[in-house]
Design an enzyme around this catalytic site. Structure first.
Site, PDB file in Angstrom:
ATOM      1  CB  SER A 132      73.749  16.194 -10.101  1.00  0.00           C
ATOM      2  OG  SER A 132      75.094  15.827  -9.943  1.00  0.00           O
ATOM      3  CG  ASP A 161      70.970  10.603  -7.472  1.00  0.00           C
ATOM      4  OD1 ASP A 161      70.831  10.160  -6.319  1.00  0.00           O
ATOM      5  OD2 ASP A 161      71.629   9.998  -8.342  1.00  0.00           O
ATOM      6  CG  HIS A 237      74.079  10.997 -10.755  1.00  0.00           C
ATOM      7  ND1 HIS A 237      73.496  11.484  -9.611  1.00  0.00           N
ATOM      8  CD2 HIS A 237      74.782  12.047 -11.284  1.00  0.00           C
ATOM      9  CE1 HIS A 237      73.835  12.759  -9.440  1.00  0.00           C
ATOM     10  NE2 HIS A 237      74.601  13.124 -10.443  1.00  0.00           N
TER      11      HIS A 237
END
Length: 309
Positions: A132, A161, A237
């Site tokens: 992230s 991600d 996610h």
């Protein structure tokens, strides 16, 4: 690069017994140098030399939420170091970039003192990864944003991600994406892992956790050869986190993003492709990576795949 077969499936737990170690930034003794930030270290226990992976957590998450993923990777023969970069942070990632550089520079002088006896880090085989916002931070450091360099050289880069802000034109500083294809100037192999549900809103009240325009697809589009790209279609996610993430922040990971049915398949998938990628570019053995590409192994998640090699 050679290929070989292995009796251990990269999506399963590896052959090494592992231990999770906590190292606080205040861990002073007469013979050690404490790290710039507190660390969670997943390490094999055998008396061998192992490559290193520096893994950066996502926005407002605790490094402990990745314990199962870190141990999966470590069980295949890697020392995985996950710093707690902050507990509260604004949109600017500059301090995180500086902290990761400082931790990288600390490894050569301080890490050995905190590892089990006879476990030796191979500092010439060092990879950088992040999830992230941590993925954005990893790419930013590798791109030498803020003109920051490190004493040790990274040999591989992984974005799990990765997210560069809220939307195109709403990137968090310093921006990483340029929207120029193949513009990233890396001197190492790169892998981007994406979640198929990361760009989907869970409900009308919350934005998607990995919005189109600033997510894994955009990161891969700017990579040059060699680059690998895997997307787990039916997972979200946060689905590579531990099965049970405690506390208010941990509970929020279940309700803020569109998630898959369970976390274990995505966590096995992420851990497995990371192990295969690290074996390819730190051990010069691409057998498992090619087997995943060609679907010659049983995969824990349905995937979309691209590569530039």
């Amino acid at each position: 690069m050679c290929s070989s077969s292995s009796s251990t499936n990269v999506f399963d737990t590896g052959k090494y017994i592992t231990e999770l170690l906590r190292v606080e930034s205040e861990s002073y003794t007469h013979n050690n140098i404490p790290p710039p930030k507190s660390l969670l270290i997943a390490t094999p226990l055998e008396a061998e030399e192992f490559p290193l992976l520096l893994f950066l957590h996502g926005y407002l998450l605790y490094n402990s939420y990745y314990s199962q993923l870190l141990q999966h990777i470590a069980s295949h023969g890697f020392i995985v170091i996950a710093p707690q970069l902050y507990t509260v942070a604004g949109p600017d990632t500059s301090d995180e970039i500086r902290s990761v550089a400082a931790i990288t520079n600390w490894l050569s002088e301080g890490l050995c003192k905190f590892l089990p006896p006879n476990v030796r880090p191979n500092l010439s085989k060092l990879a950088l990864a992040g999830h992230s916002r941590g993925g954005k931070t990893a790419f930013a450091l590798a791109l030498r944003k803020l003109n920051i360099t490190t004493n040790l050289k990274f040999s591989a880069l992984i974005g799990v991600d990765p997210v560069d802000g809220m939307d195109k034109g709403k990137q968090t500083p310093p921006p990483v994406l340029t929207y120029v294809p193949h513009s990233f100037d890396f001197d190492m192999a790169v892998m981007v892992i994406g979640s198929g549900l990361g760009e989907v809103k869970r409900n009308p009240l919350f934005p998607p956790c990995a919005p189109q325009g600033v997510n894994h697809e955009n990161f891969f589009n700017e990579c040059k050869k060699p680059a690998w790209y895997f997307v787990a279609k039916d997972y979200g996610h946060f689905d590579m986190l531990d099965d049970d993430t405690k506390g208010i922040r941990g509970k929020a990971t279940y309700c803020l993003c569109k998630n898959g049915e369970s976390r274990k398949p995505m966590r096995r998938f992420v851990g497995g492709v990371i192990v295969a990628f690290l074996k390819a570019y730190l051990h010069d053995d691409n057998g498992e990576l090619l087997a995943i590409r060609d679907r010659h192994v049983s995969l824990p998640a349905e995937l979309k795949f691209e590569s530039l090699v």
